[in-house]
Design an enzyme around this catalytic site. Structure first.
Site, PDB file in Angstrom:
ATOM      1  N   GLU A 108      32.915 -14.847   6.062  1.00  0.00           N
ATOM      2  CA  GLU A 108      33.193 -15.497   5.153  1.00  0.00           C
ATOM      3  C   GLU A 108      34.110 -16.075   4.457  1.00  0.00           C
ATOM      4  OE1 GLU A 108      29.941 -15.018   2.652  1.00  0.00           O
ATOM      5  OE2 GLU A 108      32.031 -15.811   0.906  1.00  0.00           O
ATOM      6  N   GLU A 122      15.346 -18.026  -0.983  1.00  0.00           N
ATOM      7  CA  GLU A 122      15.450 -18.230  -2.207  1.00  0.00           C
ATOM      8  C   GLU A 122      14.894 -17.151  -2.397  1.00  0.00           C
ATOM      9  OE1 GLU A 122      13.399 -21.958  -3.472  1.00  0.00           O
ATOM     10  OE2 GLU A 122      11.929 -21.460  -2.472  1.00  0.00           O
ATOM     11  N   CYS A 166      39.181  -0.459 -19.477  1.00  0.00           N
ATOM     12  CA  CYS A 166      37.819  -1.426 -20.099  1.00  0.00           C
ATOM     13  C   CYS A 166      37.275  -0.659 -21.237  1.00  0.00           C
ATOM     14  CB  CYS A 166      37.134  -2.104 -19.176  1.00  0.00           C
ATOM     15  SG  CYS A 166      35.246  -2.910 -19.930  1.00  0.00           S
ATOM     16  N   THR A 205      23.942 -14.653  -4.171  1.00  0.00           N
ATOM     17  CA  THR A 205      23.954 -13.439  -4.125  1.00  0.00           C
ATOM     18  C   THR A 205      24.145 -12.073  -6.175  1.00  0.00           C
ATOM     19  OG1 THR A 205      24.121 -12.581  -1.800  1.00  0.00           O
ATOM     20  CG2 THR A 205      24.296 -10.527  -3.401  1.00  0.00           C
ATOM     21  N   VAL A 230      33.891 -21.008   8.454  1.00  0.00           N
ATOM     22  CA  VAL A 230      32.828 -22.375   9.386  1.00  0.00           C
ATOM     23  C   VAL A 230      33.345 -23.398   9.242  1.00  0.00           C
ATOM     24  CG1 VAL A 230      30.962 -22.106  11.127  1.00  0.00           C
ATOM     25  CG2 VAL A 230      31.476 -19.827   9.628  1.00  0.00           C
ATOM     26  N   ARG A 272      19.485 -21.423  -5.848  1.00  0.00           N
ATOM     27  CA  ARG A 272      18.667 -20.864  -5.076  1.00  0.00           C
ATOM     28  C   ARG A 272      18.332 -22.097  -4.067  1.00  0.00           C
ATOM     29  NH1 ARG A 272      17.329 -21.915 -10.620  1.00  0.00           N
ATOM     30  NH2 ARG A 272      15.128 -20.942 -10.184  1.00  0.00           N
ATOM     31  N   HIS A 309      10.950  -7.868  -7.278  1.00  0.00           N
ATOM     32  CA  HIS A 309       9.800  -8.205  -7.559  1.00  0.00           C
ATOM     33  C   HIS A 309       8.521  -7.448  -6.259  1.00  0.00           C
ATOM     34  CE1 HIS A 309      10.408 -11.976  -8.846  1.00  0.00           C
ATOM     35  NE2 HIS A 309      11.924 -12.335  -8.599  1.00  0.00           N
ATOM     36  N   CYS A 347      33.079  -7.937 -24.954  1.00  0.00           N
ATOM     37  CA  CYS A 347      34.751  -8.465 -24.761  1.00  0.00           C
ATOM     38  C   CYS A 347      35.060  -9.267 -24.336  1.00  0.00           C
ATOM     39  CB  CYS A 347      35.803  -8.092 -25.940  1.00  0.00           C
ATOM     40  SG  CYS A 347      36.572  -6.935 -24.541  1.00  0.00           S
ATOM     41  N   SER A 383      14.970  -9.172  -3.232  1.00  0.00           N
ATOM     42  CA  SER A 383      13.970  -7.818  -2.954  1.00  0.00           C
ATOM     43  C   SER A 383      13.192  -8.190  -1.877  1.00  0.00           C
ATOM     44  CB  SER A 383      12.939  -8.734  -3.404  1.00  0.00           C
ATOM     45  OG  SER A 383      12.557  -9.089  -5.297  1.00  0.00           O
TER      46      SER A 383
END
Lengths: 419, 478
Positions: B31, B336, B399, B41, B172, B310, B49, B436, B341
């Site tokens: 990655e 996309e 938080c 993501t 890469v 996308r 969907h 906030c 889903s």
């Protein structure tokens, strides 16, 4: 479950003042709950001076001002818990809190004073387009980094919004070695105090660009610059006049919002004008025995005013606990022509011992206008003011004589009038 | 030497990694960013969907409805937030009702259950805050909402626990065929693998084009969104789509699984795959279009806006399969909508291809369960009490807007594939994602990251790279 006569949520200036006032009225069983690691609230990071001029006739720093009250809390042996977050509150004044030391615990209070303060509006509230890079902070966050942590969030700064924290931070960042390009203000006037414009901008040659706004934020990882543009009379940016200012940091001082999440849980009625509770002359909310004061009620300019208001709430809570508060015949307080809001929202004349002050803000800058107070349709006071600005909270005095003269009055309205 | 190298730690790559971790395979993930779920993501509609949108003969049509059925079990196994809230496609013109019927028929062919066309009265009863202009709607009870980065992180942590290796900040640069597979050259290292899976999102064309003469071209398509305060999070309950009209494709209004309200996206093709900026025109467009669906747009309650890209291709469908001129190189490109889903079924499809190539054994000891970070805000007081008794850090709220405790932040840092950045903490715990927007907790989270990772405070970043939050100590330049 523990029981207390009075629980104060928030150990900033409002909570501390309210505790002191209630204690002076003989209330013994008081507890202050503070979510940060020490008492004092936002004052702890406000290391500049100018606090206490009205109350103590001295120029104190924020921490010094807080310390005066912390000493009173200690000498009166008022109990408090730090690092403690209240997570639930209901209208029966049962609250749930949590801390490392105590875990989850519940308290039944006979009276509660809400003193949670406010938070800063974030970038999203303005929906400024651009990237979501680092280098964009609210002015208060930057203030905490610089004044508490000793760390610089950036070195080449643009400040959006001329609220007091923005102005103070313009000076602070300059003193700590940063370059402040400009303070950019959407409105044709500053939302801050005049003394802060003089002492924080003018003295350091920092330009205040009125009727301007940030139109775009540029930068992949870290901020690389912002576009600013003048705005027309409808506050729409004139994009043809957009220009780019390279900078690594954008500080936002674009308004404060009372933090009323707990108030809502307790069914406290909030005002759409202030985003704080609707309260009466003792700062009691619609829920019997729940009071509010300080910035959780409405955003103040000066901590001295917060303290004055906290004394009112503290005294009234003490009266309530002694069974001496009455809620009977009620006069509405109306923010009429030219007035954005007024506090309190209601007056129970029966509780007024001497005089009463109404706090208010005007909607726009007005020069050589009159502030008038009407009891129903009768104008009772009428004072000329050289200048009225939304950035500076105003007060008018209501005397007990006025109230007895107009003993059947339904509403008191405040107006700005040309003559 | 790896059996499989997956390029990209988005929802596709992570679903595939988890699926392959069921087998006796040596798998690694490469990655370029500092964390999981840093591309598409992290910025999408967060919708599962129902699956009626795509043509039945397309991969989208075949995979979406089938994958939808897997979410209940997956969300339990991997401990991510998912709610089957149902969706409505609104129709504003009687003449368009036949298009709702078309979608319903298409859904039936795709295997979507219980699709219903509702008249105005029934729609309004279901969602009283919808616009009066609604004349009918297609109701899909199986539509859902999910937290996409939490899901990807859940998949990743589970894959890691089952033996998958992760290499972050490895971009890469080149891929070369060798006798026994592929040499993948990154800016940090070289990895050798028999099989390569290209799940590089908007960059999947570049990865494909390193090995195949069958060139791909991804056109990043910008979608802008606004997130609203939780105070309006229950203004509507279902995910609200609009039937496409002559004014173009509509935008959605939906609750998020975390309790906010979300609107968006628009669709603008752009050139720059790194351009995640929002625009004035785009934000205005989604606010205007979303206003058609609901009675009153709560614009005062916007807390954040963002852009997602996308990975659009001319094929208008997912591109999944072994590349003909590069054996062992599998594309998972053009993912996309409805990619999120479909991800569980995309993963199974890719797994089948890998099994075909490498014929691995199934692991006997695969553990399908991943336990997420305990969320203080969602617990009963009894559970909170016992957690604090075990570890007092869960009693310190850091938080305040989202009621996130220090214990959760420490867990986010120290668990497998833990957070190393402010945004990493935010996506794992929600600290800083409230009203906030980290104004109060940023200083504290930064201190915790600095002390736990044993790095200087000036080295803490928002999301890696040069996104540092602090530039130095006071007065260094005085």
């Amino acid at each position: 479950m523990q029981e207390f006569d009075l629980v104060i949520i928030g150990g900033g200036p409002a909570g501390l003042g309210a505790a002191v006032a209630a204690s002076e009225q003989g209330i013994k069983n008081i507890l202050i709950l503070e979510r940060e690691n020490k008492l004092g609230g936002i004052l702890n990071q406000c290391i500049h001076n100018g606090f206490g001029l009205q109350l103590f006739k001295e120029e104190l720093t924020g921490p010094e001002y807080a310390q005066r009250f912390i000493k009173m809390i200690e000498s009166k042996e008022i109990r408090y818990k730090t690092n403690t977050m209240v997570i639930d509150l209901n209208r029966d004044k049962l609250l749930t809190a949590v801390s490392k030391a105590d875990g989850i615990f519940t308290i039944q209070a006979k009276a509660i004073i809400l003193a949670m303060g406010c938070r800063e509006r974030p970038r999203g509230a303005l929906n400024i387009p651009g990237t979501r890079c680092s280098g964009i902070f609210t002015a208060g966050t930057a203030q905490k980094f610089v004044n508490i942590k000793g760390m610089m969030p950036g070195k080449n700064i643009v400040i959006l919004g001329s609220g007091d924290i923005g102005l103070i931070m313009a000076r602070r960042m300059t003193l700590e070695g940063a370059h402040v390009n400009a303070v950019v203000e959407l409105m044709p006037y500053s939302a801050g105090l005049t003394r802060n414009i003089v002492q924080c901008l003018d003295d350091y040659d920092i330009p205040l660009m009125l009727s301007h706004t940030v139109t775009n934020i540029v930068g992949k990882d870290r901020l690389e610059g912002v576009f600013i543009a003048p705005v027309d009379e409808n506050r729409k940016p004139i994009l043809e006049m957009e220009k780019f200012i390279p900078c690594d940091t954008l500080l936002l001082s674009v308004g404060l919002l009372p933090e009323n999440e707990l108030s809502k849980k307790a069914s406290v009625k909030l005002s759409p004008l202030t985003s704080g509770a609707e309260v009466d002359e003792g700062r009691e909310t619609n829920i019997d025995g729940i009071f509010a004061c300080g910035n959780v009620l409405h955003v103040h300019d000066l901590v001295d005013h917060v303290t004055e208001e906290s004394y009112i709430a503290g005294k009234a809570a003490a009266k309530f606990l002694k069974g001496l508060r009455k809620r009977s015949y009620v006069i509405d307080v109306i923010a009429s022509e030219g007035i954005r809001y007024a506090v309190p929202k209601y007056i129970n004349p029966v509780n007024i011992e001497k005089d009463l002050e109404l706090s208010f803000r005007v909607k726009d800058i007005c020069k050589d206008h009159y502030v008038s107070v009407y009891f129903d349709n009768a104008r009772v006071t009428h004072h000329k003011k050289k200048i009225l600005t939304p950035g500076e909270m105003q007060t008018v005095k209501i005397t007990s004589e006025m109230l007895s003269t107009h003993s059947h009055c339904r509403a008191i309205s405040i107006r700005v009038e040309k003559e | 030497m790896y059996d499989v190298a997956i390029i990209g730690a988005g929802i596709s790559g992570m679903s595939i990694a988890r699926e392959l971790s069921k087998y006796d395979l040596k798998v690694c993930v490469l990655e370029k960013e500092v964390d999981i779920a840093m591309g598409t993501t992290k910025a999408n509609s967060a919708i599962v969907h129902a699956g009626f949108d795509a043509k039945p003969d397309s991969l989208k049509g075949m995979l979406n409805a089938a994958a939808n059925r897997l979410f209940d079990q997956l969300s339990k196994e991997l401990d991510f937030h998912f709610r089957r809230n149902g969706s409505l496609v609104l129709c504003f013109d009687k003449k368009d009702i036949e298009h709702l019927e078309f979608l319903r028929q298409q859904g039936i062919q795709n295997g979507v259950p219980n699709l219903l066309i509702l008249d105005k009265a029934a729609v309004k009863e279901m969602e009283p805050n919808l616009s009066e202009d609604v004349v009918a709607a297609l109701y899909a009870p199986t539509g859902g909402i999910v937290c996409p980065y939490e899901m990807a992180i859940g998949m990743a942590e589970n894959a890691y626990e089952n033996g998958v290796e992760f290499y972050f900040e490895n971009k890469v640069l080149d891929i070369k065929k060798s006798d026994d597979g592929y040499r993948i050259i990154t800016d940090k290292n070289t990895y050798i693998s028999k099989v390569v899976i290209n799940a590089a999102g908007v960059h999947s064309d570049e990865i494909n084009n390193l090995v195949s003469s069958n060139k791909l071209n991804i056109i990043p398509r910008r979608g802008e969104y606004c997130v609203f305060d939780k105070e309006v999070g229950s203004y509507i309950d279902k995910t609200i789509f609009q039937l496409p009209t002559k004014l173009g494709k509509g935008v959605l209004v939906t609750p998020t699984v975390d309790g906010n309200l979300l609107i968006g996206p628009n669709a603008v093709d752009i050139d720059d795959k790194d351009d995640l900026s929002t625009t004035k025109s785009g934000l205005d467009e989604i606010l205007n279009k979303a206003s058609l669906s609901i009675k009153k747009m709560p614009s005062h309650a916007i807390i954040a806006s963002f852009t997602g890209l996308r990975a659009r291709t001319e094929a208008d469908d997912f591109i999944i399969g072994e590349v003909p001129d590069a054996k062992g190189f599998i594309n998972v490109a053009g993912i996309e909508s409805p990619g999120l889903s479909s991800a569980p079924c995309i993963a199974m499809m890719v797994k089948d291809i890998v099994v075909e190539i490498l014929a691995p054994q199934e692991k006997a000891n695969f553990n399908p369960v991943r336990k997420g970070i305990p969320h203080f805000s969602e617990m009963s007081n009894e559970d909170r009490q016992s957690l604090i008794a075990q570890n007092p850090a869960y009693g310190q709220i850091v938080c305040r807007c989202e009621t996130v405790s220090e214990g959760e932040i420490l867990s986010a840092i120290h668990r497998p594939l833990g957070a190393t950045t402010l945004d990493g903490i935010k996506r794992r715990t929600r600290a800083g994602s409230g009203r906030c927007q980290s104004g109060f907790c940023m200083t504290r989270v930064l201190d915790i990251l600095s002390s736990e990772l044993e790095i200087k405070r000036t080295e803490v970043t928002k999301f890696g790279g040069e996104s540092r939050l602090l530039v130095g100590k006071n007065k260094e330049d005085v």
